[in-house]
Design a protein around this motif. Structure first.
Motif, PDB file in Angstrom:
ATOM      1  N   GLY A  43       8.424   1.645   3.539  1.00 58.42           N
ATOM      2  CA  GLY A  43       8.371   2.344   2.253  1.00 58.42           C
ATOM      3  C   GLY A  43       9.526   1.924   1.369  1.00 58.42           C
ATOM      4  N   GLY A  44       9.366   2.125   0.071  1.00 56.18           N
ATOM      5  CA  GLY A  44      10.349   1.645  -0.910  1.00 56.18           C
ATOM      6  C   GLY A  44      11.774   2.069  -0.607  1.00 56.18           C
ATOM      7  N   VAL A  45      11.969   3.296  -0.091  1.00 57.95           N
ATOM      8  CA  VAL A  45      13.333   3.794   0.134  1.00 57.95           C
ATOM      9  C   VAL A  45      13.974   3.113   1.359  1.00 57.95           C
ATOM     10  N   TYR A  59      14.477  10.601  -5.714  1.00 56.95           N
ATOM     11  CA  TYR A  59      15.402   9.591  -6.246  1.00 56.95           C
ATOM     12  C   TYR A  59      15.065   9.289  -7.708  1.00 56.95           C
ATOM     13  N   ASP A  60      13.771   9.104  -7.986  1.00 59.67           N
ATOM     14  CA  ASP A  60      13.377   8.738  -9.359  1.00 59.67           C
ATOM     15  C   ASP A  60      13.688   9.874 -10.339  1.00 59.67           C
ATOM     16  N   LYS A  61      13.458  11.126  -9.916  1.00 56.20           N
ATOM     17  CA  LYS A  61      13.751  12.266 -10.798  1.00 56.20           C
ATOM     18  C   LYS A  61      15.261  12.424 -10.963  1.00 56.20           C
ATOM     19  N   SER A 101       8.858   6.703   0.960  1.00 59.02           N
ATOM     20  CA  SER A 101       8.429   5.968  -0.236  1.00 59.02           C
ATOM     21  C   SER A 101       8.384   6.904  -1.429  1.00 59.02           C
ATOM     22  N   GLY A 102       7.835   6.397  -2.530  1.00 56.12           N
ATOM     23  CA  GLY A 102       7.717   7.217  -3.738  1.00 56.12           C
ATOM     24  C   GLY A 102       6.634   8.273  -3.586  1.00 56.12           C
ATOM     25  N   GLY A 103       5.651   8.002  -2.748  1.00 53.01           N
ATOM     26  CA  GLY A 103       4.533   8.932  -2.595  1.00 53.01           C
ATOM     27  C   GLY A 103       4.562   9.707  -1.286  1.00 53.01           C
TER      28      GLY A 103
HETATM   29  O1  KG4 Z   1       6.718   2.144  -1.156  1.00 48.68           O
HETATM   30  P1  KG4 Z   1       6.850   2.098  -2.637  1.00 48.68           P
HETATM   31  O2  KG4 Z   1       6.950   0.751  -3.310  1.00 48.68           O
HETATM   32  O3  KG4 Z   1       5.683   2.868  -3.339  1.00 48.68           O
HETATM   33  C1  KG4 Z   1       5.044   3.969  -2.795  1.00 48.68           C
HETATM   34  O4  KG4 Z   1       4.160   3.785  -1.898  1.00 48.68           O
HETATM   35  O5  KG4 Z   1       5.435   5.082  -3.209  1.00 48.68           O
HETATM   36  O6  KG4 Z   1       8.133   2.985  -2.978  1.00 48.68           O
HETATM   37  C2  KG4 Z   1       8.621   3.118  -4.275  1.00 48.68           C
HETATM   38  C3  KG4 Z   1       9.765   4.109  -4.247  1.00 48.68           C
HETATM   39  C4  KG4 Z   1      10.242   4.518  -5.640  1.00 48.68           C
HETATM   40  O7  KG4 Z   1      10.362   5.918  -5.673  1.00 48.68           O
HETATM   41  C5  KG4 Z   1      11.595   3.821  -5.741  1.00 48.68           C
HETATM   42  O8  KG4 Z   1      12.493   4.489  -6.604  1.00 48.68           O
HETATM   43  C6  KG4 Z   1      12.066   3.882  -4.302  1.00 48.68           C
HETATM   44  O9  KG4 Z   1      10.906   3.552  -3.561  1.00 48.68           O
HETATM   45  N1  KG4 Z   1      13.141   2.909  -4.031  1.00 48.68           N
HETATM   46  C7  KG4 Z   1      14.406   3.270  -3.671  1.00 48.68           C
HETATM   47  C8  KG4 Z   1      15.139   2.058  -3.531  1.00 48.68           C
HETATM   48  N2  KG4 Z   1      14.298   1.010  -3.807  1.00 48.68           N
HETATM   49  C9  KG4 Z   1      13.070   1.556  -4.098  1.00 48.68           C
HETATM   50  N3  KG4 Z   1      14.940   4.486  -3.473  1.00 48.68           N
HETATM   51  C10 KG4 Z   1      16.259   4.514  -3.102  1.00 48.68           C
HETATM   52  N4  KG4 Z   1      17.025   3.406  -2.966  1.00 48.68           N
HETATM   53  C11 KG4 Z   1      16.522   2.178  -3.156  1.00 48.68           C
HETATM   54  N5  KG4 Z   1      17.289   1.088  -3.017  1.00 48.68           N
END
Ligand code: KG4
Ligand code: ZN
Length: 364
Positions: free
Chosen positions: A298-300, A180-182, A150-152
């Motif tokens: 997680g987001g990724v 990814y975000d950076k 995820s992002g965190g």
């Molecule tokens: O799980 P999440 O919603 O929040 C946290 O708990 O961090 O994850 C968000 C993260 C962000 O960094 C976002 O850029 C990433 O997930 N994300 C992705 C994709 N969709 C969301 N990273 C890579 N590819 C994707 N398709």
């Protein structure tokens, strides 16, 4: 002081749990029946509020949660066709996350649980991500390997059950979503960068660059993404020849490197980042061969390349890979309500005390 009392488990399959999620920049509420059937999953994203800062601003996030939490809870109940009196327990993501954001959800959950006289249960947000692929489907077999990307957080776990979770490894620098975000910022893509980089990468040729796939030591189950980010930076903004940087003439015939094509750089970044994740997951599976299930969240886990690699791995090794539906990849309250139900079942429906508080760090 405890919220609610023990219940019999005879009516467990009709139990409705209200989940609340406010750990970062998504305000979520959801009603889930018996830990599995998602009746509603309402998410208000704050991306528009943080876009200009290219990252989540904690004070803006907690303020927005405070404004949105009650309308979101009402919407989740109404979408589920449920009233407050139908709710058997309130589950809240109480750790880890931004403290001001978590506090809004925890305060709302406590007030609801106390006023309805039902159990309150605090849920670890990172562990809840592991549960996202178990919603609206059959319960998984254990033991399992868990992967949160995820992002965190970027973490590998061994899960003896949904509630007995042991950490095997985690990132030693950036979480993969943050990398990814950076990287997306380096490429000039809008926030949140992960999904935009994923889309751009699908148009590029990954073989045009050879970015580092971090391995760390041969037995390590930890991750590292900072070197990859730096490699991308110098591909997109190449450094001039050292002689030029020292104020001298470059050697005769020197041709300054061209900045990388953004789509090729994105594809090469995606290839290296996802290969690093798959490498460590494969190592964990080799070391824990009794684990035939992989829980991913997680987001990724919404990433196109990661999803296809995981499906290939599952098919090749006969593993039950639990990829979450897209709506359950990002932060959401359904995963909180789902795991909250199982935590309560395990404790014979004795909730957490109303002294439950928000905690910025993860439990394990
Ligand atoms: O799980 P999440 O919603 O929040 C946290 O708990 O961090 O994850 C968000 C993260 C962000 O960094 C976002 O850029 C990433 O997930 N994300 C992705 C994709 N969709 C969301 N990273 C890579 N590819 C994707 N398709
Ligand atoms: Zn999350």
């Amino acid at each position: 002081m405890s919220s609610g009392g023990p219940h019999t488990s005879d009516d467990a399959d009709t139990r409705l749990v209200l989940g609340i999620e406010t750990s970062c920049d998504e305000t979520g509420a959801s009603v889930v029946r018996a830990g599995q059937e998602v009746l509603s999953n309402v998410i208000a994203s704050q991306h528009d509020l943080h876009q200009e800062f290219k990252g989540v601003v904690p004070e803006i996030a907690s303020r927005a949660h405070a404004e949105r939490i009650l309308p979101i809870v009402r919407a989740a109940l109404s979408e589920a066709g449920a009233g407050l009196r139908d709710i058997a327990a309130v589950a809240v993501g109480h750790r880890p996350g931004l403290i001001g954001s978590l506090l809004v959800g925890v305060a709302a959950a406590k007030a609801l649980a106390w006023s309805l006289d039902v159990p309150l249960v605090g849920v670890d947000h990172v562990h809840a991500h592991l549960y996202a692929g178990c919603l609206n489907t059959q319960p998984p077999e254990f033991p399992a390997i868990g992967l949160v990307v995820s992002g965190g957080h970027t973490v590998l776990y061994r899960c003896e059950s949904l509630t007995e979770i042991i950490r095997l490894g985690s990132t030693i620098d950036d979480p993969v979503g943050e990398a990814y975000d950076k990287a997306a910022t380096i490429l000039g893509l809008p926030f949140p960068g992960g999904p935009n980089l994923d889309t751009l990468a699908q148009r590029g040729d990954a073989s045009r660059h050879s970015f580092p796939i971090s391995r760390l030591s041969p037995d390590s189950l930890d991750f590292s993404f900072s070197g990859l980010k730096t490699a991308l930076l110098y591909a997109v903004r190449p450094l001039p020849h050292p002689a030029i940087r020292a104020g001298r003439q470059p050697p005769a015939g020197y041709v300054a490197p061209e900045p990388a094509d953004p789509a090729n750089a994105a594809a090469a970044f995606q290839h290296a980042a996802i290969s690093a994740v798959m490498l460590k997951l494969t190592r964990a599976l080799e070391r824990h061969q009794d684990c035939r299930t992989v829980l991913v969240g997680g987001g990724v886990s919404a990433n196109s390349l990661l999803r296809s690699r995981l499906k290939e791995l599952g098919a090749a090794r006969g593993l039950d890979v639990r990829l979450p539906a897209m709506e359950f990849c990002v932060d959401n309250a359904a995963m909180i309500a789902g795991l909250g139900f199982h935590l309560l079942e395990r404790r014979d429906w004795r909730g957490d005390p109303l002294t439950l508080t928000a905690v910025p760090t993860t439990g394990c």
